[in-house]
Enzyme design. Sequence first.
Site: not given
Ligand code: NGQ
Ligand code: ZN
Length: 434
Positions: A309, A261
């Site tokens: 993602d 990101h």
């Molecule tokens: C994840 N996903 O770990 O799946 C993360 C969300 C977080 C994205 N950032 C959860 N797209 O970052 O705490």
């Molecule tokens: Zn992720």
Amino acid sequence: MPQELFFRHALLPTGWAARVRITVADGLIATVQAGVAPSGEQHAIALPGMPNLHSHSFQRAIAGLTECRGSQGDSFWTWRDIMYRCGLALDPDDVEAIATQAFVEMLEGGFCSVGEFHYLHHAPNGERYTDIAELSVRIAAAAAAAGIDLTLLPVFYAHSGFGGAPPAPEQRRFINDLDGYAEIYQRCRTLSSAGVAPHSLRAVTQAELAALVEIAGAAPLHIHIAEQSAEVAACLAWSGLRPVQWLLQHADVANNWCLVHATQTDPSELAATVARGAVVGLCPITEANLGDGIFPARDYAGPFGIGSDSNVLISVAEELRMLEYSQRLRTRERNVMAGDATRATATAMYQNAVAGGAQALGTRGGISVGAPANIVALAGDDPDLALTQWVFCARTSPIEDVWVRGRRRVTGGRHELAEWSGRRFEKVRKNPLF
Ligand code: NGQ
Ligand code: ZN
């Protein structure tokens, strides 16, 4: 007898070449010759397979289920609650079925390899499976069935916020100490190529991060960073530094790193990231879907790759389109991602994302001798126009065939397991728990 493929055009690391014969031996590209007479199996346009540098395959299960407004305002964090609920409901068979479907769709969408940022490790009650790496084994089985090249990125997750806050109950399937993690990582290395993934600065302490860097050595090291503005605010409150600033000051970030990101970065953070040679892992569809913000790509001169993602939509072309369009909306300019040497925007983005994706996964990319024979065949006559139309103009995919390590998995745009896998996936989606 090596396998032989002939293309009227092929995108090589040096650019487009005409009348190209590629031979494949043991899954690797053995020879590439341009300007030759047609022979053997003939196709229109060869693209190097795109690496998908960041996936959470299980999240494919909630695609389409989080697009209705909740009772409070919706945000990344309310989406995460739903995603966690799904994650808690899945058994190992479900995880494998969903991953297989995601990988089938990746191949149909033009991805030939995937970095699976895998953090569902334990049983729904938080206890270890008999094999601590049970769910990594399931991901590897799914990748083998679908035929995608896998880099397993087992995730270390220990805290719910900056400064070592204790994990939340709903994170219980993710949590390991360093010894448990090392066990999972060593198992993963026997299953596929592998790298190390501290989840985020929210989920690891400085000491844990240092230990993980040690475990990784020269292997890929991936971390979520600076995605949401709330994360930047929390990091500033905790340390006085922004996340990328903190990371660059406290870890030996190098060219085996992938900063996933990096949405909220300022010009000095971007310049410092370029100096370390790390790849920025952009996930434009998910970043739009979750309301993250826009990575300032116009002002970034380093390597980048793309990742699907959350897998809300799986398509190389649509990731690249979102990337370019988000820049146009932000800068009010056009053809922002084009280069001086490669002026066709789609071609420039494609080439850069192949190189950056391969760097992030620690593999060879591109159609060149010694690289895996990961190739996507597009229909069309004019190669720049065909790639441009796929990225910007087409309502249907011009992908005809996809080979991974020389084995054709997609024919006429359709994966060999698409129907069977789709049916199995829909059964899992009927789970009333999410
Ligand atoms: C994840 N996903 O770990 O799946 C993360 C969300 C977080 C994205 N950032 C959860 N797209 O970052 O705490
Ligand atoms: Zn992720």
